[in-house]
Design a protein around this motif. Structure first.
Motif, PDB file in Angstrom:
ATOM      1  N   ASP A 126     -42.372  -0.909 -20.595  1.00  0.00           N
ATOM      2  CA  ASP A 126     -41.361  -1.572 -19.579  1.00  0.00           C
ATOM      3  C   ASP A 126     -41.306  -0.412 -18.459  1.00  0.00           C
ATOM      4  O   ASP A 126     -41.240  -0.356 -17.212  1.00  0.00           O
ATOM      5  N   ARG A 127     -41.463   0.962 -18.986  1.00  0.00           N
ATOM      6  CA  ARG A 127     -41.334   2.250 -17.992  1.00  0.00           C
ATOM      7  C   ARG A 127     -42.407   2.351 -17.316  1.00  0.00           C
ATOM      8  O   ARG A 127     -42.756   2.466 -16.014  1.00  0.00           O
ATOM      9  N   LEU A 128     -43.888   1.930 -17.838  1.00  0.00           N
ATOM     10  CA  LEU A 128     -45.117   1.732 -17.030  1.00  0.00           C
ATOM     11  C   LEU A 128     -44.818   0.692 -15.955  1.00  0.00           C
ATOM     12  O   LEU A 128     -45.551   0.947 -14.860  1.00  0.00           O
ATOM     13  N   ALA A 129     -44.388  -0.489 -16.389  1.00  0.00           N
ATOM     14  CA  ALA A 129     -44.082  -1.344 -15.213  1.00  0.00           C
ATOM     15  C   ALA A 129     -43.266  -0.962 -14.272  1.00  0.00           C
ATOM     16  O   ALA A 129     -43.733  -1.480 -13.004  1.00  0.00           O
ATOM     17  N   GLU A 130     -42.470  -0.332 -14.475  1.00  0.00           N
ATOM     18  CA  GLU A 130     -41.660   0.016 -13.602  1.00  0.00           C
ATOM     19  C   GLU A 130     -42.279   1.121 -12.546  1.00  0.00           C
ATOM     20  O   GLU A 130     -42.044   1.079 -11.489  1.00  0.00           O
ATOM     21  N   VAL A 131     -43.049   2.028 -13.023  1.00  0.00           N
ATOM     22  CA  VAL A 131     -43.773   2.910 -12.308  1.00  0.00           C
ATOM     23  C   VAL A 131     -45.005   2.169 -11.612  1.00  0.00           C
ATOM     24  O   VAL A 131     -44.918   2.457 -10.170  1.00  0.00           O
ATOM     25  N   ARG A 132     -45.429   1.012 -12.083  1.00  0.00           N
ATOM     26  CA  ARG A 132     -46.290   0.437 -11.245  1.00  0.00           C
ATOM     27  C   ARG A 132     -45.593  -0.391 -10.111  1.00  0.00           C
ATOM     28  O   ARG A 132     -46.049  -0.507  -9.029  1.00  0.00           O
ATOM     29  N   ALA A 133     -44.496  -0.899 -10.448  1.00  0.00           N
ATOM     30  CA  ALA A 133     -43.738  -1.832  -9.388  1.00  0.00           C
ATOM     31  C   ALA A 133     -43.366  -0.852  -8.242  1.00  0.00           C
ATOM     32  O   ALA A 133     -43.512  -1.301  -7.038  1.00  0.00           O
ATOM     33  N   VAL A 134     -42.924   0.464  -8.602  1.00  0.00           N
ATOM     34  CA  VAL A 134     -42.794   1.467  -7.463  1.00  0.00           C
ATOM     35  C   VAL A 134     -43.956   1.672  -6.552  1.00  0.00           C
ATOM     36  O   VAL A 134     -43.881   1.715  -5.545  1.00  0.00           O
ATOM     37  N   ALA A 135     -44.829   2.117  -7.465  1.00  0.00           N
ATOM     38  CA  ALA A 135     -46.134   2.692  -6.693  1.00  0.00           C
ATOM     39  C   ALA A 135     -47.033   1.675  -6.011  1.00  0.00           C
ATOM     40  O   ALA A 135     -47.798   1.954  -5.073  1.00  0.00           O
ATOM     41  N   GLY A 136     -47.066   0.539  -6.500  1.00  0.00           N
ATOM     42  CA  GLY A 136     -47.564  -0.761  -6.033  1.00  0.00           C
ATOM     43  C   GLY A 136     -49.311  -0.191  -6.439  1.00  0.00           C
ATOM     44  O   GLY A 136     -49.607   0.186  -7.550  1.00  0.00           O
ATOM     45  N   ASP A 137     -50.203  -0.179  -5.561  1.00  0.00           N
ATOM     46  CA  ASP A 137     -51.672   0.247  -5.899  1.00  0.00           C
ATOM     47  C   ASP A 137     -51.694   1.513  -5.411  1.00  0.00           C
ATOM     48  O   ASP A 137     -52.951   2.155  -5.369  1.00  0.00           O
ATOM     49  N   ALA A 138     -50.782   2.476  -4.932  1.00  0.00           N
ATOM     50  CA  ALA A 138     -50.952   3.678  -4.537  1.00  0.00           C
ATOM     51  C   ALA A 138     -51.401   4.881  -5.539  1.00  0.00           C
ATOM     52  O   ALA A 138     -51.825   5.907  -5.524  1.00  0.00           O
ATOM     53  N   LEU A 139     -51.172   4.400  -7.035  1.00  0.00           N
ATOM     54  CA  LEU A 139     -51.201   5.298  -8.123  1.00  0.00           C
ATOM     55  C   LEU A 139     -52.336   4.599  -9.106  1.00  0.00           C
ATOM     56  O   LEU A 139     -51.934   3.559  -9.338  1.00  0.00           O
ATOM     57  N   PHE A 140     -53.194   5.315  -9.657  1.00  0.00           N
ATOM     58  CA  PHE A 140     -54.160   4.872 -10.731  1.00  0.00           C
ATOM     59  C   PHE A 140     -53.321   5.530 -12.042  1.00  0.00           C
ATOM     60  O   PHE A 140     -53.029   6.617 -12.156  1.00  0.00           O
ATOM     61  N   ILE A 141     -52.677   4.476 -12.742  1.00  0.00           N
ATOM     62  CA  ILE A 141     -52.087   4.887 -13.911  1.00  0.00           C
ATOM     63  C   ILE A 141     -53.164   4.941 -15.205  1.00  0.00           C
ATOM     64  O   ILE A 141     -53.512   3.930 -15.755  1.00  0.00           O
ATOM     65  N   ASN A 142     -52.892   5.914 -16.178  1.00  0.00           N
ATOM     66  CA  ASN A 142     -53.804   6.328 -17.265  1.00  0.00           C
ATOM     67  C   ASN A 142     -52.724   6.414 -18.359  1.00  0.00           C
ATOM     68  O   ASN A 142     -52.098   7.596 -18.439  1.00  0.00           O
ATOM     69  N   ALA A 143     -52.683   5.106 -19.037  1.00  0.00           N
ATOM     70  CA  ALA A 143     -51.583   5.187 -19.992  1.00  0.00           C
ATOM     71  C   ALA A 143     -52.192   6.109 -21.526  1.00  0.00           C
ATOM     72  O   ALA A 143     -53.034   5.462 -22.032  1.00  0.00           O
ATOM     73  N   ARG A 144     -51.642   7.107 -21.677  1.00  0.00           N
ATOM     74  CA  ARG A 144     -51.983   7.806 -22.967  1.00  0.00           C
ATOM     75  C   ARG A 144     -51.238   7.205 -24.216  1.00  0.00           C
ATOM     76  O   ARG A 144     -50.105   7.029 -24.163  1.00  0.00           O
TER      77      ARG A 144
END
Length: 244
Positions: A126-144
């Motif tokens: 859920d937290r990753l989804a929130e980060v993605r929603a805020v960032a849009g495509d502006a961040l590459f998210i590497n989930a450890r």
């Protein structure tokens, strides 16, 4: 530099040609890696902490983001920089994304453990989804995924739990998953089960990066290993100086 360039570097790679991503701990080391020809960099939180005089996990958020900004400024704009921001320093997604982008980072690592233990996988998703929603495509998210460093509940298979978490994180918008310290023999099954690039930690006593790529890794990082090797070289120099 945009996150789309960083994403592109992770795709269409052959098994024996993984993306090698050195981890600079300061501006000087970043320049060395770029001069050597590496197309992207990923800061290691433990290496940056050591360079700033902190224990791993004890760096104040402001100092970590400032260190990332200095590294970004030290390299050409054509080199995307991703930042290891541990578990996110307790920041709300809006502030976390804002501070990453202000520092010039186009990617980040976010780990799924806190206080030495795994967090609930759905809560992390859920937290990753929130980060993605805020960032849009502006961040590459590497989930450890910390199953191999924090352990899993008794009776739980580490590989099964790693895949479960990884699938939740990919569904939440992660671009890449990072089962840190996963044994090399687990990589083929993990790569087959997870529909996203797989980040693997290269250990000094483990297989070389090319072999890790053949086993299923898309991206190879080194954690604080390169910084520690550099400090070992400095210690050798210091010992030589004392003998003169």
């Amino acid at each position: 530099m945009t996150a789309s360039v960083l994403r592109a570097l992770h795709h269409d790679r052959t098994p024996g040609d993984p993306l090698i991503v050195p981890g600079p701990w300061d501006a000087a080391s970043a320049r060395v890696f770029v001069d050597a020809g590496f197309p992207t960099l990923a800061t290691p939180s433990a290496g940056v902490a050591a360079s700033l005089g902190y224990e791993d996990g004890a760096t104040p958020a402001a100092e970590m983001f400032a260190a990332v900004a200095r590294i970004v400024r030290a390299v050409p704009a054509s080199v995307p920089v991703s930042a290891d921001i541990e578990a996110g320093y307790g920041l709300a997604p809006e502030e976390l994304v804002e501070r990453l982008l202000d520092a010039g980072a186009v990617g980040c690592n976010l780990e799924d453990s806190a206080d030495g233990a795994l967090v609930d996988a759905q809560r992390q998703a859920d937290r990753l989804a929130e980060v993605r929603a805020v960032a849009g495509d502006a961040l590459f998210i590497n989930a450890r995924v910390d199953t191999y460093v924090r352990g899993v509940p008794d009776g739980t298979d580490p590989e099964t739990e790693t895949v479960r978490r990884a699938l939740l994180y990919v569904a939440a918008g992660a671009d890449c998953v990072y089962p840190i310290m996963a044994p090399p023999e687990a990589l083929p099954a993990l790569a087959a089960a997870v529909p996203a690039p797989l980040n693997t930690f290269a250990r000094p006593d483990g297989p070389p990066p090319r072999r890790l790529g053949e086993l299923g890794a898309t991206r190879i990082t080194f954690g604080p290993g390169l910084q520690r090797r550099a400090m070992a070289a400095v210690r050798e120099i210091a010992d030589e100086l004392r003998k003169r």
